[in-house]
Scaffold this active site. Sequence first.
Site, PDB file in Angstrom:
ATOM      1  N   LYS A   1       0.809  -1.216   0.000  1.00  0.00           N
ATOM      2  CA  LYS A   1       0.000   0.000   0.000  1.00  0.00           C
ATOM      3  C   LYS A   1       0.850   1.277   0.000  1.00  0.00           C
ATOM      4  O   LYS A   1       0.415   2.317  -0.440  1.00  0.00           O
ATOM      5  CB  LYS A   1      -0.939   0.019   1.217  1.00  0.00           C
ATOM      6  CG  LYS A   1      -0.219  -0.084   2.538  1.00  0.00           C
ATOM      7  CD  LYS A   1      -1.181  -0.154   3.725  1.00  0.00           C
ATOM      8  CE  LYS A   1      -1.748  -1.520   3.964  1.00  0.00           C
ATOM      9  NZ  LYS A   1      -0.776  -2.545   4.459  1.00  0.00           N
TER      10      LYS A   1
ATOM     11  N   HIS B   1      -0.300  -3.861  14.453  1.00  0.00           N
ATOM     12  CA  HIS B   1       0.309  -2.788  13.654  1.00  0.00           C
ATOM     13  C   HIS B   1       0.138  -1.506  14.441  1.00  0.00           C
ATOM     14  O   HIS B   1      -0.984  -1.128  14.780  1.00  0.00           O
ATOM     15  CB  HIS B   1      -0.372  -2.685  12.284  1.00  0.00           C
ATOM     16  CG  HIS B   1       0.080  -1.489  11.501  1.00  0.00           C
ATOM     17  ND1 HIS B   1       1.403  -1.241  11.231  1.00  0.00           N
ATOM     18  CD2 HIS B   1      -0.613  -0.446  10.957  1.00  0.00           C
ATOM     19  CE1 HIS B   1       1.517  -0.111  10.549  1.00  0.00           C
ATOM     20  NE2 HIS B   1       0.300   0.391  10.382  1.00  0.00           N
TER      21      HIS B   1
ATOM     22  N   GLU C   1       5.830  -5.803   8.647  1.00  0.00           N
ATOM     23  CA  GLU C   1       5.192  -5.254   7.435  1.00  0.00           C
ATOM     24  C   GLU C   1       5.651  -3.817   7.190  1.00  0.00           C
ATOM     25  O   GLU C   1       4.840  -2.888   7.177  1.00  0.00           O
ATOM     26  CB  GLU C   1       3.668  -5.279   7.600  1.00  0.00           C
ATOM     27  CG  GLU C   1       3.083  -6.658   7.818  1.00  0.00           C
ATOM     28  CD  GLU C   1       1.667  -6.606   8.398  1.00  0.00           C
ATOM     29  OE1 GLU C   1       1.134  -5.504   8.640  1.00  0.00           O
ATOM     30  OE2 GLU C   1       1.094  -7.680   8.618  1.00  0.00           O
TER      31      GLU C   1
HETATM   32  C1  PLP Z   1      -1.600  -3.504   8.421  1.00  0.00           C
HETATM   33  C2  PLP Z   1      -0.520  -2.568   8.004  1.00  0.00           C
HETATM   34  N1  PLP Z   1       0.731  -3.030   7.953  1.00  0.00           N
HETATM   35  C3  PLP Z   1       1.751  -2.243   7.549  1.00  0.00           C
HETATM   36  C4  PLP Z   1       1.541  -0.933   7.201  1.00  0.00           C
HETATM   37  C5  PLP Z   1       2.731  -0.112   6.764  1.00  0.00           C
HETATM   38  O1  PLP Z   1       2.988   0.910   7.656  1.00  0.00           O
HETATM   39  P1  PLP Z   1       4.318   1.795   7.479  1.00  0.00           P
HETATM   40  O2  PLP Z   1       4.322   2.303   6.106  1.00  0.00           O
HETATM   41  O3  PLP Z   1       4.168   2.870   8.488  1.00  0.00           O
HETATM   42  O4  PLP Z   1       5.465   0.896   7.781  1.00  0.00           O
HETATM   43  C6  PLP Z   1       0.252  -0.409   7.235  1.00  0.00           C
HETATM   44  C7  PLP Z   1       0.018   0.998   6.880  1.00  0.00           C
HETATM   45  O5  PLP Z   1      -0.849   1.648   7.338  1.00  0.00           O
HETATM   46  C8  PLP Z   1      -0.816  -1.244   7.650  1.00  0.00           C
HETATM   47  O6  PLP Z   1      -2.071  -0.802   7.691  1.00  0.00           O
END
Ligand code: PLP
Length: 443
Positions: free
Chosen positions: A92, A220, A297
């Site tokens: 994402k 998370h 993640e």
């Molecule tokens: C479930 C989950 N994992 C991982 C992430 C990645 O977060 P970041 O980009 O802060 O590492 C997100 C982002 O919102 C998320 O919703």
Amino acid sequence: MLAEGSDGQSGTSTTPKDWKEKEGCPGSSLLKDLIPLGTEESAMEVVLKKIWELSDSDQRDPFMVADLGVLAFRHQAFCQALPRVSPFYAVKCNNSPWVLRVLAALGTGFDCASQVELEQVLSLGVAPSRIIYAHPCKPISHLQYAARHGVQLLTFDSEEELTKVAQHHPGARLVLRLWTEDSKSLIRMSTKFGARLELCGHLLKSARDLGLAVVGASFHLGSGCRDPHSFTQAIADCRRVFEMSRGVGHDMSLLDIGGGFPGVEGSEPEFEEMARAINAALAQDFPEGAGIEVIAEPGRFYAASVCVAAVNIIAKKAVLQPGGHRKLLYYLNDGHYGSFRVFFRDRFPRMPIVVKEFCSKPPLFPCTLYGPTCDAFDKLFNEEVQLPELDVGDWLIFPSMGDYSAVMSSTFNGFLPASICYIVGPELRYLRRAQGSELGTGS
Ligand SMILES: Cc1ncc(COP(=O)(O)O)c(C=O)c1O
């Protein structure tokens, strides 16, 4: 060199020549040639070169330069600081096919949140076992897609989700996502997702009664976690869930510590401090040798520093404030509805680099940076920033724009997303694609 996204679609491309004339961007398939950078060159230099090239032109559309080599450095830093943790990159954050392709070649896993993200990663030849479908509330059709394509790891945090999974993906290997105390994170998630510890025993029993296997626990902490000890507490909570699961008959062996790691160096707290807290918590609650696989993640950590963005001033107004003080309004050709949507969640404005030569140190003025659309909400920051007097046609550069930028941009008001040019340094030339063929470098 590969430019992408000038027609608003990630994955489309132009040749270096087309890059100058953005309208000509065809929706062609990925080009195999990336521009190889010299050892001394940086993305910033490519940006400045491009700005220089455009200095005689009226075609000064916003653009980004993405240095894929940065991904190799970030991967190395992640693995060194957290040797027990396997990164599953959060798609994402930046779903560019080039970013995904390089990460697949580097050997990361992937965190996907929807069918399209699953399709994107699977199409690169990534094995379904290297994917976690980490969205606790999934549309049925996406769940069915995951089942059909062998993606087994799924997160859940409610009984209703278990009912759907039992019906549409009974072979899933479920990961129970816990609620976390994330009040110190930039973007909080706990109001939307995560099961409270008190509910976990019940959910584990419900899963068992439905014939479903729960193989792990996750959390998370939200994007931009600013308290390393939030990890300590969340990991301790996961251990409680592992203990509960034994009594219920689940064989849990996966711990997923989510994302939330800082995207740029110099963040508070530093990544290294966070990593120390995580390693200590793992040693205490999930000691090595107990057969527990630990994954994370990370999104921003990998993607933020990949891109440098350049935007142009398309209009300007000077207003006199009470007391006769001058304030400047700059209208940029990229804004909240383009690459900068994530800025409105930042605590402090991210200061741009001004591309203009001054004979001496220029005076600074309070400035508002507006985006190009008709919407008054379309500004980069709520606060004023201090900048020198600039003119229509001048450029501003924003480093570290690879996270939650292109993925969130729209074509609102008919303004096209910034084009992206991909470059690659020598550090990546040895890599092979997930499918086994070489990453094209044009060299
Ligand atoms: C479930 C989950 N994992 C991982 C992430 C990645 O977060 P970041 O980009 O802060 O590492 C997100 C982002 O919102 C998320 O919703």
